[in-house]
Design a protein around this motif. Structure first.
Motif, PDB file in Angstrom:
ATOM      1  N   HIS A 111      25.993  -2.284  17.268  1.00 30.74           N
ATOM      2  CA  HIS A 111      25.170  -1.434  18.118  1.00 30.74           C
ATOM      3  C   HIS A 111      23.670  -1.550  18.243  1.00 30.74           C
ATOM      4  O   HIS A 111      22.735  -1.595  19.011  1.00 30.74           O
ATOM      5  CB  HIS A 111      25.711   0.189  17.937  1.00 30.74           C
ATOM      6  CG  HIS A 111      25.278   1.033  19.027  1.00 30.74           C
ATOM      7  ND1 HIS A 111      25.322   2.388  18.852  1.00 30.74           N
ATOM      8  CD2 HIS A 111      24.872   0.924  20.096  1.00 30.74           C
ATOM      9  CE1 HIS A 111      24.949   2.999  20.029  1.00 30.74           C
ATOM     10  NE2 HIS A 111      24.515   2.186  20.818  1.00 30.74           N
ATOM     11  N   LEU A 112      23.600  -1.778  16.898  1.00 29.30           N
ATOM     12  CA  LEU A 112      21.909  -1.860  16.806  1.00 29.30           C
ATOM     13  C   LEU A 112      21.306  -2.805  17.231  1.00 29.30           C
ATOM     14  O   LEU A 112      20.038  -2.987  17.833  1.00 29.30           O
ATOM     15  CB  LEU A 112      21.630  -1.682  15.195  1.00 29.30           C
ATOM     16  CG  LEU A 112      20.039  -1.605  14.702  1.00 29.30           C
ATOM     17  CD1 LEU A 112      19.356  -0.742  15.486  1.00 29.30           C
ATOM     18  CD2 LEU A 112      19.915  -1.631  13.206  1.00 29.30           C
ATOM     19  N   ILE A 113      21.922  -3.692  16.930  1.00 28.98           N
ATOM     20  CA  ILE A 113      21.517  -5.254  17.483  1.00 28.98           C
ATOM     21  C   ILE A 113      21.387  -5.319  19.077  1.00 28.98           C
ATOM     22  O   ILE A 113      20.630  -5.750  19.785  1.00 28.98           O
ATOM     23  CB  ILE A 113      22.546  -6.641  17.333  1.00 28.98           C
ATOM     24  CG1 ILE A 113      22.539  -6.804  15.500  1.00 28.98           C
ATOM     25  CG2 ILE A 113      22.424  -7.991  17.731  1.00 28.98           C
ATOM     26  CD1 ILE A 113      23.379  -7.597  14.974  1.00 28.98           C
ATOM     27  N   ALA A 114      22.497  -4.592  19.695  1.00 31.13           N
ATOM     28  CA  ALA A 114      22.599  -4.682  21.122  1.00 31.13           C
ATOM     29  C   ALA A 114      21.440  -3.705  21.556  1.00 31.13           C
ATOM     30  O   ALA A 114      20.663  -3.921  22.743  1.00 31.13           O
ATOM     31  CB  ALA A 114      23.870  -4.006  21.460  1.00 31.13           C
ATOM     32  N   LEU A 115      21.204  -2.784  20.967  1.00 24.24           N
ATOM     33  CA  LEU A 115      19.814  -1.665  21.042  1.00 24.24           C
ATOM     34  C   LEU A 115      18.783  -2.751  21.259  1.00 24.24           C
ATOM     35  O   LEU A 115      17.724  -2.698  22.232  1.00 24.24           O
ATOM     36  CB  LEU A 115      19.936  -0.468  20.550  1.00 24.24           C
ATOM     37  CG  LEU A 115      20.918   0.421  20.682  1.00 24.24           C
ATOM     38  CD1 LEU A 115      20.756   1.498  19.539  1.00 24.24           C
ATOM     39  CD2 LEU A 115      20.797   1.081  22.181  1.00 24.24           C
TER      40      LEU A 115
END
Length: 322
Positions: free
Chosen positions: A34-38
């Motif tokens: 999720h963090l990478i996608a954000l």
């Protein structure tokens, strides 16, 4: 015996500190996608990092099914790490973490799951027919099928993590440390409720909703202590989140999904029906039903009694189940 059986395994206080920290690490590691996608959206200019503190804004950045998967994955990581630490750090079996019975009673799980699934779904449908202006049809077959696959796989893992952490691991660990039942019941229920403070529902409905979350924790904790196992709590919690995710969503809830219905009403604060009716009317009725079905007795001792270390001669008998 659900708490006191833990005397037979490694139960030093520092092991539980490591266990909780390990579960948090698992949550963090599985939050990385999720963090990478954000961060990818920040770098390509499609997301404003300064708005990341706004949960509702984060919910709009990804397609709902993908967003749901990002939301649930951290709980999977937490569950995996927790179970590994229970096995290798505490030398405790999965069965012992789940129940005091000779084996896990999956019939109890399925009874609670189906029983509450039918009732909760019925309550949603009754509200829909009584106030149709507050809902709109949100059904899209293709997206709903994908939602079903994600929800059926990940939602029970999410709810299981919460149950195994609060009503299992911490209830047992704190219980053997303080040697009573009421303190771990109150503490785990309060912490469980307060951890929901970041949910978008709190911002929309107000802090009074914490009464519902803490009350739900107490309900699940009482169920666990009276039944001497997690099976009923696991089934109830899984049904509560799964059927809700599939049936109804809203722009102000934690689970924003491609559900069948969408709640388009605009509640400004939680009222009697939202908070107090479930905690003070519905949950006691459910406890009464479960008590009759499973012949619960000795309520005072099971909820407020001391946690006593079993006699040494009982160790061998319990050890056969470990």
């Amino acid at each position: 015996m659900y708490i006191s059986q833990v005397f037979k395994v490694e139960h030093d206080w520092w092991r539980y500190i490591i266990g909780v920290m390990g579960a948090i690490v698992g949550v963090g590691v599985f939050s990385m996608p999720h963090l990478i996608a954000l961060m990818t959206k920040v770098f390509d200019g499609t997301a404003d990092q300064s708005k990341f503190e706004d949960i509702n804004y984060l919910m709009t950045l990804f397609e709902p099914n993908l967003n749901l998967m990002f939301l649930l994955l951290p709980f999977v990581g937490g569950l995996i790490c927790l179970l590994l630490l229970v096995k290798f750090l505490h030398k405790q079996s999965f069965k012992m973490l789940t129940t005091s019975r000779k084996k896990i009673d999956w019939k109890r799980f399925w009874f609670a799951f189906l029983f509450w699934g039918i009732i909760s779904s019925g309550l949603i449908l009754v509200d829909y027919f009584m106030k149709p202006e507050g809902y709109e049809l949100n059904f899209n077959l293709g997206k709903f099928i994908v939602l079903c696959i994600i929800a059926v796989i990940l939602v029970p893992l999410q709810t299981s993590f919460e149950e195994y952490l609060f009503r299992g691991y911490l209830m047992q660990g704190i219980g053997v440390l303080v040697k009573n039942r009421w303190f771990p019941l109150l503490l785990t229920s309060t912490v469980f409720g307060l951890l929901h403070i970041a949910n978008p529902e709190i911002e929309k409905l107000g802090y009074i909703l914490l009464v519902y979350y803490i009350g739900t924790g107490l309900f699940l904790g009482i169920m666990t202590l009276m039944d001497e196992g997690l099976e009923l709590a696991l089934g109830f919690h899984a049904a509560n989140n799964l059927f809700t995710a599939l049936l109804v969503t809203a722009d102000w809830t934690a689970f924003q999904t491609h559900s069948i219905f969408k709640d388009i009403s605009d509640p400004t604060e939680a009222g009697f029906i939202d908070v107090f009716a479930p905690v003070f009317i519905l949950f006691p009725i459910l406890l009464f039903i479960f008590a009759k079905r499973y012949k619960w007795s000795n309520w005072k001792e099971k909820l407020f009694g001391a946690v006593v270390e079993p006699p040494k001669e009982d160790y061998k008998v319990l050890g056969e189940d470990i």
